[in-house]
Design an enzyme around this catalytic site. Structure first.
Site, short mmCIF file in Angstrom:
data_model
loop_
_atom_site.label_atom_id
_atom_site.label_comp_id
_atom_site.label_asym_id
_atom_site.label_seq_id
_atom_site.Cartn_x
_atom_site.Cartn_y
_atom_site.Cartn_z
N HIS A 55 0.78 -1.08 0.24
CA HIS A 55 0.06 0.42 -0.47
C HIS A 55 1.21 1.38 -0.18
O HIS A 55 2.30 0.78 -0.03
CB HIS A 55 -1.03 0.20 0.80
P1 TYD Z 1 -2.06 -4.05 7.85
O1 TYD Z 1 -2.19 -2.50 7.78
O2 TYD Z 1 -2.68 -4.58 7.01
O3 TYD Z 1 0.11 -4.44 7.44
P2 TYD Z 1 0.73 -4.74 6.88
O4 TYD Z 1 0.56 -2.94 5.78
O5 TYD Z 1 1.64 -4.49 7.92
O6 TYD Z 1 0.64 -5.63 6.12
O7 TYD Z 1 -2.20 -3.82 9.29
C1 TYD Z 1 -3.25 -4.81 9.63
C2 TYD Z 1 -4.25 -5.30 10.88
O8 TYD Z 1 -3.84 -3.99 11.56
C3 TYD Z 1 -5.36 -4.04 9.66
O9 TYD Z 1 -6.43 -5.02 10.55
C4 TYD Z 1 -5.63 -2.73 10.67
C5 TYD Z 1 -4.81 -3.00 11.67
N1 TYD Z 1 -4.53 -1.88 11.87
C6 TYD Z 1 -4.40 -1.16 13.38
O10 TYD Z 1 -5.39 -1.17 13.46
N2 TYD Z 1 -3.78 0.22 13.40
C7 TYD Z 1 -2.45 0.16 13.33
O11 TYD Z 1 -2.57 1.75 13.41
C8 TYD Z 1 -1.97 -0.34 11.55
C9 TYD Z 1 -1.20 0.45 11.08
C10 TYD Z 1 -2.59 -1.33 11.40
#
Ligand code: TYD
Length: 132
Positions: free
Chosen positions: A49
């Site tokens: 992303h």
């Molecule tokens: P995600 O952004 O998909 O992680 P990555 O990009 O590292 O694979 O986030 C994973 C999960 O955590 C998703 O359900 C959203 C949640 N999340 C939060 O609640 N707060 C945050 O600050 C972040 C970064 C993620």
């Protein structure tokens, strides 16, 4: 590309080290959120992303992983393998984390609270946004 690799200063000696991160001092923004990522399977791809408008400091505080950055024109790979190496990103850059070591812990400091609407999760939409 709108990112910087920053060498963090540490305090300590042969018995151990300490790194201090302070808002508006060695971190160039007000810190609203800290999160960390651990226990990721070696062949899983995280990220995939970009953020429309978010400042982040990314530090691999334990272990290692590879971090791919893409600004729509160029792609760069940075190996994060030291708690003294930080990446500061402030632009709209597509990012992917791969190749996690078992002990990899990535800590992220951000200048905004979590807001899903601020993410771009589709690569074609990211490219369109960069061309605007
Ligand atoms: P995600 O952004 O998909 O992680 P990555 O990009 O590292 O694979 O986030 C994973 C999960 O955590 C998703 O359900 C959203 C949640 N999340 C939060 O609640 N707060 C945050 O600050 C972040 C970064 C993620």
């Amino acid at each position: 590309m709108e990112y910087k690799i920053v060498e963090l200063k540490s305090f300590g000696d042969k018995n151990g080290s300490l790194v201090a991160l302070e808002a508006e001092k060695n971190i160039p923004f007000e810190i609203k959120r800290v999160y960390y990522i651990f226990g990721t399977k070696k062949d899983f791809v995280r990220g995939k992303h970009s953020h429309k408008n978010l400042k982040q400091y990314i530090i691999c505080v334990s272990g290692s992983c590879d971090f791919y950055l893409d600004d729509g024109d160029r792609k760069e790979k940075i190996t994060l393998d030291s708690p003294l190496k930080a990446i500061y990103i402030e632009g709209n850059i597509w990012r992917e984390f791969v190749n996690f070591s078992k002990d990899c812990v990535i800590m992220v400091l951000a200048n905004q609270y979590y807001n899903e609407k601020e993410y771009i999760k589709d690569y074609e939409e990211f490219l369109k946004c960069k061309k605007k």
